[in-house]
Design a protein around this motif. Structure first.
Motif, PDB file in Angstrom:
ATOM      1  N   UNK A  43       0.845  -1.201   0.000  1.00  0.00           N
ATOM      2  CA  UNK A  43       0.000   0.000   0.000  1.00  0.00           C
ATOM      3  C   UNK A  43       0.879   1.249   0.000  1.00  0.00           C
ATOM      4  N   UNK A  44       1.911   1.239   0.813  1.00  0.00           N
ATOM      5  CA  UNK A  44       2.830   2.377   0.860  1.00  0.00           C
ATOM      6  C   UNK A  44       3.518   2.564  -0.488  1.00  0.00           C
ATOM      7  N   UNK A  45       3.979   1.462  -1.068  1.00  0.00           N
ATOM      8  CA  UNK A  45       4.638   1.539  -2.372  1.00  0.00           C
ATOM      9  C   UNK A  45       3.679   2.037  -3.451  1.00  0.00           C
ATOM     10  N   UNK A  46       2.431   1.598  -3.392  1.00  0.00           N
ATOM     11  CA  UNK A  46       1.432   2.029  -4.359  1.00  0.00           C
ATOM     12  C   UNK A  46       1.116   3.512  -4.189  1.00  0.00           C
ATOM     13  N   UNK A  47       0.996   3.958  -2.964  1.00  0.00           N
ATOM     14  CA  UNK A  47       0.725   5.378  -2.704  1.00  0.00           C
ATOM     15  C   UNK A  47       1.857   6.240  -3.253  1.00  0.00           C
ATOM     16  N   UNK A  48       3.089   5.844  -3.015  1.00  0.00           N
ATOM     17  CA  UNK A  48       4.237   6.596  -3.539  1.00  0.00           C
ATOM     18  C   UNK A  48       4.187   6.637  -5.059  1.00  0.00           C
ATOM     19  N   UNK A  56      -0.928  12.738  -7.359  1.00  0.00           N
ATOM     20  CA  UNK A  56      -1.962  12.668  -6.336  1.00  0.00           C
ATOM     21  C   UNK A  56      -1.374  13.011  -4.978  1.00  0.00           C
ATOM     22  N   UNK A  57      -2.193  13.609  -4.126  1.00  0.00           N
ATOM     23  CA  UNK A  57      -1.804  13.870  -2.741  1.00  0.00           C
ATOM     24  C   UNK A  57      -2.725  13.043  -1.868  1.00  0.00           C
ATOM     25  N   UNK A  58      -2.229  11.934  -1.373  1.00  0.00           N
ATOM     26  CA  UNK A  58      -3.057  11.020  -0.589  1.00  0.00           C
ATOM     27  C   UNK A  58      -2.838  11.184   0.907  1.00  0.00           C
ATOM     28  N   UNK A  59      -2.301  12.310   1.312  1.00  0.00           N
ATOM     29  CA  UNK A  59      -2.034  12.563   2.729  1.00  0.00           C
ATOM     30  C   UNK A  59      -3.209  13.249   3.417  1.00  0.00           C
ATOM     31  N   UNK A  60      -4.370  13.268   2.783  1.00  0.00           N
ATOM     32  CA  UNK A  60      -5.527  13.922   3.389  1.00  0.00           C
ATOM     33  C   UNK A  60      -6.130  13.057   4.481  1.00  0.00           C
ATOM     34  N   UNK A  78      -7.528   8.183  -9.851  1.00  0.00           N
ATOM     35  CA  UNK A  78      -6.695   8.950 -10.782  1.00  0.00           C
ATOM     36  C   UNK A  78      -7.559   9.847 -11.666  1.00  0.00           C
ATOM     37  N   UNK A  79      -8.679   9.323 -12.150  1.00  0.00           N
ATOM     38  CA  UNK A  79      -9.582  10.107 -13.004  1.00  0.00           C
ATOM     39  C   UNK A  79     -10.137  11.309 -12.249  1.00  0.00           C
ATOM     40  N   UNK A  80     -10.527  11.106 -10.995  1.00  0.00           N
ATOM     41  CA  UNK A  80     -11.085  12.201 -10.195  1.00  0.00           C
ATOM     42  C   UNK A  80     -10.046  13.293  -9.945  1.00  0.00           C
ATOM     43  N   UNK A  81      -8.807  12.890  -9.791  1.00  0.00           N
ATOM     44  CA  UNK A  81      -7.749  13.860  -9.527  1.00  0.00           C
ATOM     45  C   UNK A  81      -7.408  14.682 -10.765  1.00  0.00           C
ATOM     46  N   UNK A  82      -7.738  14.164 -11.936  1.00  0.00           N
ATOM     47  CA  UNK A  82      -7.399  14.860 -13.176  1.00  0.00           C
ATOM     48  C   UNK A  82      -8.609  15.419 -13.892  1.00  0.00           C
ATOM     49  N   UNK A  83      -9.734  15.536 -13.172  1.00  0.00           N
ATOM     50  CA  UNK A  83     -10.926  16.103 -13.814  1.00  0.00           C
ATOM     51  C   UNK A  83     -11.187  17.504 -13.362  1.00  0.00           C
TER      52      UNK A  83
END
Length: 83
Positions: A43-48, A56-60, A78-83
């Motif tokens: 999960x950590x590797x995927x987030x990075x 993406x900023x997943x630190x929220x 990813x789609x939501x972050x780029x819309x």
């Protein structure tokens, strides 16, 4: 969401699985974390990777690992972050 992005996400997840000795195929809707195929280190590797590859900023505070459980979930994120 372009096919190229989905293919890149699929490759990233496939690499994480392969690094853990899991070379079995997976579908877009198959749970990866809740089914135990990927662990907290993955999960950590995927987030990075998501932060580096897609900005993406997943630190929220409202982020939950279940948002990454399937390839479809990743694509939506990813789609939501780029819309």
């Amino acid at each position: 969401m372009t096919i190229m992005v989905i293919d890149k996400l699929r490759a990233t997840v496939g690499d994480l699985l392969a690094a853990r000795g899991d070379r079995n195929p997976f579908s877009d809707t198959e749970p990866l974390f809740t089914a135990g195929r990927l662990d907290s280190l993955a999960a950590t590797e995927l987030i990075v990777a998501l932060e580096q590859d897609y900005g993406l900023d997943l630190a929220t505070a409202d982020f939950d690992i279940s948002m990454l459980d399937t390839l479809r979930d990743l694509s939506k994120l990813v789609a939501a972050a780029h819309s």
